[in-house]
Structure formats: structure tokens, C-alpha cells
Design an enzyme around this catalytic site. Structure first.
Site, PDB file in Angstrom:
ATOM      1  N   CYS A   1       6.737  -5.991  15.370  1.00  0.00           N
ATOM      2  CA  CYS A   1       6.364  -5.036  16.411  1.00  0.00           C
ATOM      3  C   CYS A   1       4.923  -5.345  16.835  1.00  0.00           C
ATOM      4  O   CYS A   1       4.047  -5.523  15.980  1.00  0.00           O
ATOM      5  CB  CYS A   1       6.484  -3.601  15.891  1.00  0.00           C
ATOM      6  SG  CYS A   1       8.183  -3.200  15.395  1.00  0.00           S
TER       7      CYS A   1
ATOM      8  N   CYS B   1       6.629  -7.419   6.639  1.00  0.00           N
ATOM      9  CA  CYS B   1       7.744  -6.988   7.481  1.00  0.00           C
ATOM     10  C   CYS B   1       8.157  -8.144   8.368  1.00  0.00           C
ATOM     11  O   CYS B   1       7.315  -8.929   8.781  1.00  0.00           O
ATOM     12  CB  CYS B   1       7.296  -5.801   8.341  1.00  0.00           C
ATOM     13  SG  CYS B   1       8.640  -4.948   9.182  1.00  0.00           S
TER      14      CYS B   1
ATOM     15  N   GLU C   1       0.807  -1.215   0.000  1.00  0.00           N
ATOM     16  CA  GLU C   1       0.000   0.000   0.000  1.00  0.00           C
ATOM     17  C   GLU C   1       0.842   1.267   0.000  1.00  0.00           C
ATOM     18  O   GLU C   1       1.970   1.287   0.503  1.00  0.00           O
ATOM     19  CB  GLU C   1      -0.918  -0.016   1.230  1.00  0.00           C
ATOM     20  CG  GLU C   1      -1.871  -1.198   1.161  1.00  0.00           C
ATOM     21  CD  GLU C   1      -2.845  -1.299   2.325  1.00  0.00           C
ATOM     22  OE1 GLU C   1      -3.995  -1.669   2.058  1.00  0.00           O
ATOM     23  OE2 GLU C   1      -2.484  -1.030   3.471  1.00  0.00           O
TER      24      GLU C   1
ATOM     25  N   CYS D   1       3.268   8.576   1.590  1.00  0.00           N
ATOM     26  CA  CYS D   1       3.835   7.557   2.477  1.00  0.00           C
ATOM     27  C   CYS D   1       3.977   6.279   1.665  1.00  0.00           C
ATOM     28  O   CYS D   1       2.976   5.732   1.204  1.00  0.00           O
ATOM     29  CB  CYS D   1       2.886   7.380   3.666  1.00  0.00           C
ATOM     30  SG  CYS D   1       3.379   6.072   4.779  1.00  0.00           S
TER      31      CYS D   1
ATOM     32  N   ASN E   1      -3.452   3.410  16.264  1.00  0.00           N
ATOM     33  CA  ASN E   1      -4.544   3.100  15.346  1.00  0.00           C
ATOM     34  C   ASN E   1      -4.862   1.620  15.446  1.00  0.00           C
ATOM     35  O   ASN E   1      -4.016   0.791  15.120  1.00  0.00           O
ATOM     36  CB  ASN E   1      -4.149   3.454  13.908  1.00  0.00           C
ATOM     37  CG  ASN E   1      -3.957   4.944  13.753  1.00  0.00           C
ATOM     38  OD1 ASN E   1      -4.849   5.729  14.066  1.00  0.00           O
ATOM     39  ND2 ASN E   1      -2.774   5.346  13.313  1.00  0.00           N
TER      40      ASN E   1
ATOM     41  N   CYS F   1      -1.292   5.239  10.207  1.00  0.00           N
ATOM     42  CA  CYS F   1      -0.050   4.566  10.592  1.00  0.00           C
ATOM     43  C   CYS F   1      -0.359   3.201  11.210  1.00  0.00           C
ATOM     44  O   CYS F   1      -1.188   3.097  12.101  1.00  0.00           O
ATOM     45  CB  CYS F   1       0.696   5.347  11.666  1.00  0.00           C
ATOM     46  SG  CYS F   1       1.036   7.006  11.230  1.00  0.00           S
TER      47      CYS F   1
ATOM     48  N   CYS G   1       1.671  -3.284  15.450  1.00  0.00           N
ATOM     49  CA  CYS G   1       1.612  -2.890  14.036  1.00  0.00           C
ATOM     50  C   CYS G   1       0.925  -3.968  13.212  1.00  0.00           C
ATOM     51  O   CYS G   1       1.282  -5.151  13.315  1.00  0.00           O
ATOM     52  CB  CYS G   1       3.030  -2.658  13.515  1.00  0.00           C
ATOM     53  SG  CYS G   1       3.066  -2.208  11.763  1.00  0.00           S
TER      54      CYS G   1
ATOM     55  N   GLY H   1       6.767  -2.271   5.793  1.00  0.00           N
ATOM     56  CA  GLY H   1       8.145  -2.739   5.727  1.00  0.00           C
ATOM     57  C   GLY H   1       9.130  -1.931   6.537  1.00  0.00           C
ATOM     58  O   GLY H   1       8.825  -0.853   7.040  1.00  0.00           O
TER      59      GLY H   1
ATOM     60  N   LEU I   1      10.663   4.799  18.451  1.00  0.00           N
ATOM     61  CA  LEU I   1      11.198   4.533  19.796  1.00  0.00           C
ATOM     62  C   LEU I   1      10.153   3.833  20.673  1.00  0.00           C
ATOM     63  O   LEU I   1      10.377   2.748  21.179  1.00  0.00           O
ATOM     64  CB  LEU I   1      11.673   5.845  20.425  1.00  0.00           C
ATOM     65  CG  LEU I   1      12.539   5.723  21.664  1.00  0.00           C
ATOM     66  CD1 LEU I   1      13.790   4.893  21.414  1.00  0.00           C
ATOM     67  CD2 LEU I   1      12.946   7.105  22.180  1.00  0.00           C
ATOM     68  N   HIS I   2       9.043   4.468  20.904  1.00  0.00           N
ATOM     69  CA  HIS I   2       7.856   3.852  21.529  1.00  0.00           C
ATOM     70  C   HIS I   2       7.947   3.487  23.005  1.00  0.00           C
ATOM     71  O   HIS I   2       6.947   3.094  23.607  1.00  0.00           O
ATOM     72  CB  HIS I   2       7.384   2.617  20.757  1.00  0.00           C
ATOM     73  CG  HIS I   2       7.125   2.872  19.309  1.00  0.00           C
ATOM     74  ND1 HIS I   2       6.436   3.966  18.857  1.00  0.00           N
ATOM     75  CD2 HIS I   2       7.482   2.177  18.190  1.00  0.00           C
ATOM     76  CE1 HIS I   2       6.366   3.930  17.533  1.00  0.00           C
ATOM     77  NE2 HIS I   2       6.996   2.873  17.111  1.00  0.00           N
TER      78      HIS I   2
HETATM   79  N1  SAH Z   1       9.347  -0.044   9.865  1.00  0.00           N
HETATM   80  C1  SAH Z   1       9.511   1.369   9.941  1.00  0.00           C
HETATM   81  C2  SAH Z   1       8.529   2.188   9.112  1.00  0.00           C
HETATM   82  C3  SAH Z   1       7.059   1.793   9.104  1.00  0.00           C
HETATM   83  S1  SAH Z   1       5.960   2.243  10.351  1.00  0.00           S
HETATM   84  C4  SAH Z   1       9.457   1.805  11.400  1.00  0.00           C
HETATM   85  O1  SAH Z   1       9.218   0.976  12.252  1.00  0.00           O
HETATM   86  O2  SAH Z   1       9.719   2.957  11.690  1.00  0.00           O
HETATM   87  C5  SAH Z   1       5.713   3.939  10.480  1.00  0.00           C
HETATM   88  C6  SAH Z   1       5.338   4.356  11.913  1.00  0.00           C
HETATM   89  O3  SAH Z   1       4.013   3.934  12.310  1.00  0.00           O
HETATM   90  C7  SAH Z   1       6.289   3.732  12.914  1.00  0.00           C
HETATM   91  O4  SAH Z   1       6.679   4.646  13.882  1.00  0.00           O
HETATM   92  C8  SAH Z   1       5.421   2.660  13.521  1.00  0.00           C
HETATM   93  O5  SAH Z   1       5.904   2.262  14.753  1.00  0.00           O
HETATM   94  C9  SAH Z   1       4.069   3.350  13.589  1.00  0.00           C
HETATM   95  N2  SAH Z   1       2.967   2.415  13.820  1.00  0.00           N
HETATM   96  C10 SAH Z   1       2.950   1.087  13.558  1.00  0.00           C
HETATM   97  N3  SAH Z   1       1.779   0.555  13.922  1.00  0.00           N
HETATM   98  C11 SAH Z   1       1.018   1.560  14.411  1.00  0.00           C
HETATM   99  C12 SAH Z   1      -0.326   1.648  14.912  1.00  0.00           C
HETATM  100  N4  SAH Z   1      -1.112   0.570  14.957  1.00  0.00           N
HETATM  101  N5  SAH Z   1      -0.784   2.842  15.294  1.00  0.00           N
HETATM  102  C13 SAH Z   1       0.008   3.938  15.196  1.00  0.00           C
HETATM  103  N6  SAH Z   1       1.266   3.926  14.735  1.00  0.00           N
HETATM  104  C14 SAH Z   1       1.771   2.750  14.339  1.00  0.00           C
END
Ligand code: SAH
Length: 382
Positions: free
Chosen positions: A120, A116, A96, A109, A313, A356, A123, A182, A237-238
């Protein structure tokens, strides 16, 4: 546009490689610049119309080259103007890309992989598993295709036949972020040449501050990236501590926070960059307490860092919940009070699952060996 496999897709070749290709066809390498101007500035994908190139050179190009983008499977439009395209990777695979219009910019984007491997926990792409890396041509092709589609849409709305200078006029894509499906640094080989085409004056000619690569924290590749490009860096970072981050972003077990931050500051030093953006997804009762905000501020204070708080999200099957607006605001205030810049990302396109972490595409997992729901092994990519 033919799909003959032996043709070279020019969208996969940065300027120097295109020069070599052109030379192999018996032309002068500087013709690469003319070709690029047609392809990227004017958005022309067929060779016949490239009037300042010799006729027989155009004929040679038509035989052995092409400008081929990924095919569109479907288009989804959000009430807020966000557009999501589902693109074909193979007969059964799709990925996408999302366009997010704002008053002062248009952000595209894009994806770097089909699925991937990183797993995580919050995600939805991770849930799909991994299928393959996108090629340079598929990465560049997303921007080329979106520019063409947006241009066509604008033209239709204004009912004008064709703008005098193609894509450059009223350019809608001002920013490109590798934040789709990815992990871009796990596809280093194909991503780096794509970045070169985004920045090249004869390519998309984007400023380095308007191209952002987001990574979950592949530390060795951040050092390598510093040698290859100077685009803006965003890091997922999270969490402010290793125990929690390892749970949310499992790559942290291999490359813990201290190592990751070291790599980020190195990147900025090498690139003379302004700051690194740290993405922080707001998960209720997981990482959103004021104490965690204070711990995050301690990590980043005094460094060239910005925090981007992303309201979580949700997607089917997740057990996480989005933090309340009050908790997000409070978290931000804690950071600001300690001198750490922080913004809250506005959720866009969630009615079409384009926000995201909601990008799921259509991925047939080829690499993870699953035991029930738990990933027990990950195959190594070529
Ligand atoms: N793999 C890369 C780029 C893709 S994700 C990375 O990890 O940075 C882009 C952003 O969206 C990242 O910061 C990711 O952690 C965040 N993200 C992933 N799942 C999400 C969700 N369910 N809600 C909000 N942000 C999310």
C-alpha cells in the site's frame, strides 16, 4: 522460561489442541482448561506453581512444554501514554506492538507478520518488504506479554507486591486490534487459532466486539473468515472508486470495491455482526475532497457501515501529506449529512512513531524482487 526448540509453546495452542497435547502427556484433556486458567487468567508462565495440577504432570510439562513470548528489544513511551514495544522475531528481525490507553479502554494493537507483501503506497510497513508470518504463539504471545508488562508497571506504580488474582484484576487490555504490521488474512492459518484464544472464556475471554481484525481486502479470505470466527471486521478502504483504490491499495486490482463490499456484507450476515468499520486514511489532495466523500457515502449508504477517518501519519520518504483538520471535518460532515456514520481517529503515539502506518520494525525483505524502487514480483507464501 527456556528456549529449547523442541518444547511446545502452549501460547500457540487453542483449547482443543491443548487438550490433545495434554492427553499425549498422559493426562486428561480437561486439564487443558486448568492450564489455560493459569496461563491466561493468572498470567503464570512456569509450571511449578500450578498447584492444582499433579506434581508429575507438572514435571512432564516442564520437560516438553513452555510459555514463551517474543523477547522485548526496546520499549518506547509516548508523551500521551501510548507505549510501543519492539519485539524480536529472529536474530535480525523485529516487529512492533502498541498499547493505546484511553479513559474508558485500553487497546493493544498487535502485528501478524514481519513486514507485509501488499505494498500500500501510504504505509511505512510496506516500504520494509516482507520477511515472514508470525506464528500463533507469537501473535498470542504479544497479548500475554503486554498484559504482564502493563500489570508489572501498574504494580510498580502502586508499590504492591502481587495482586491476589493476577492479570484479571484491573485488567488494562480491554480491546485487541490486528492493525499492527502485516496483513492478518495473508497469515490466516496462524491468525485464526489466535483469535480463538482471544475469545475463549478460558483464554483472554474478550468479547467478540472487542477483537478487531483489519484487512486490506483479501476477498476470498473474508469469506473463509466468516466460517471460522465472529470477531469485528475492519476494512482498509481509503478510496471511493477503483482507479484510485488500485493506486493506494494495489490488491484492489485483484479484488475491486464491489466484490470487497459484497464479502463484507456476507461476513456480517454470517456472523450476525452489527457493522463493518471502513478505514479511510486522509491524504491531502488525493482522496479528501467533498466529492469523494459524497461518492463514499453513495457506496455505503443503507449498509451497516461505519467510517473511521485516519489522519495520514507521515514517515521518511513518503510523498503524501496529511489532510488539513478542516478538510477532514468537512469530509466527515459530508458523510454524516448522508446518513453514514463517521468518526475521526485521534492520532496517538506519533512522537514515538507508533501511530497507524508508522510501524516499521526491523524487516529484512526476503520476497520482493525490486527494480529500483518498484516492486516487480512477489514470492508466494507457504
Ligand atoms: N494490513 C491491514 C492491517 C494493518 S494497517 C490493513 O491494511 O487493514 C492498520 C490501518 O492503518 C489500515 O487501515 C492502514 O491502511 C492504516 N495506515 C497504514 N499506513 C498509514 C499511515 N501512514 N497513516 C495512517 N494510517 C495508515
Amino acid at each position: 522460561m527456556s528456549t529449547t526448540p523442541q518444547r511446545t509453546n502452549l501460547l500457540g495452542l487453542p483449547r482443543a489442541a491443548l487438550g490433545t497435547f495434554v492427553e499425549q502427556l498422559g493426562s486428561k484433556p480437561f486439564r487443558a482448561r486448568q492450564l489455560m486458567a493459569w496461563i491466561y487468567k493468572r498470567g503464570i508462565g512456569s509450571f511449578e506453581g500450578m498447584s492444582d495440577l499433579a506434581k508429575d504432570f507438572r514435571a512432564r510439562l516442564a520437560e516438553c512444554a513452555e510459555v514463551r513470548t517474543p523477547e522485548i528489544v526496546s520499549v518506547h513511551r509516548s508523551a500521551d501514554g501510548t507505549i510501543k514495544w519492539l519485539l524480536r522475531a529472529d536474530a535480525s528481525q523485529a516487529f512492533e506492538m502498541v498499547f493505546i490507553p484511553e479513559s474508558d479502554r485500553g487497546t493493544l494493537c498487535i502485528s501478524s507478520q514481519v513486514g507485509c507483501v501488499l505494498d500500500c503506497s501510504f504505509c511505512s510497513t510496506a516500504q520494509q518488504g516482507f520477511n515472514r508470518n508470525l506464528t500463533t504463539a507469537e501473535i498470542v504471545g504479544q497479548v500475554w506479554l503486554a498484559a504482564r508488562e502493563l500489570e508489572r508497571g501498574a504494580r510498580e506504580r502502586m508499590a504492591v507486591a502481587s495482586p491476589p488474582d493476577g492479570l484479571r484484576e484491573g485488567r488494562q487490555i480491554t480491546n485487541v486490534v490486528l492493525m499492527g504490521m502485516g496483513e492478518p488474512l495473508a497469515n490466516f492459518r496462524n491468525v485464526v487459532p489466535a483469535l480463538a484464544i482471544f475469545l475463549d472464556d478460558f483464554g483472554f475471554d474478550l468479547s467478540r466486539r472487542r477483537v478487531t481484525l483489519s484487512t486490506s481486502g483479501l476477498v476470498p479470505q473474508i469469506y473463509k473468515l466468516a466460517e471460522e470466527t465472529n470477531v469485528a471486521l475492519a476494512v482498509s478502504l481509503h478510496a471511493p472508486d477503483d482507479a484510485l483504490r488500485s493506486e493506494l491499495v494495489p490488491i484492489n486490482r485483484k479484488h475491486p470495491i464491489a466484490e470487497l463490499l459484497q464479502a463484507c456484507w456476507h461476513y456480517l450476515d454470517e456472523q450476525n455482526g452489527r457493522s463493518v468499520t471502513f478505514e479511510y486514511v486522509m491524504l491531502e489532495d488525493v482522496n479528501d475532497s467533498p466529492a469523494q466523500a459524497r461518492a463514499l457515502a453513495r457506496l455505503l449508504k443503507g449498509h451497516p457501515a461505519k467510517v473511521n477517518l485516519i489522519p495520514f501519519n507521515p514517515f521518511p520518504g513518503t510523498h503524501y501529506r496529511r489532510s488539513s483538520p478542516q478538510a477532514i471535518q468537512r469530509f466527515r460532515d459530508e458523510l454524516l449529512q448522508r446518513g453514514v456514520l463517521a468518526t475521526i481517529r485521534r492520532t496517538r503515539g506519533d512522537d514515538i512513531d507508533a501511530a497507524c502506518g508508522q510501524l516499521a520494525g526491523r524487516v529484512i525483505d526476503r520476497t520482493t524482487v525490486r527494480l529500483g524502487n518498484k516492486v516487480i514480483g512477489v514470492a508466494v507464501q507457504p
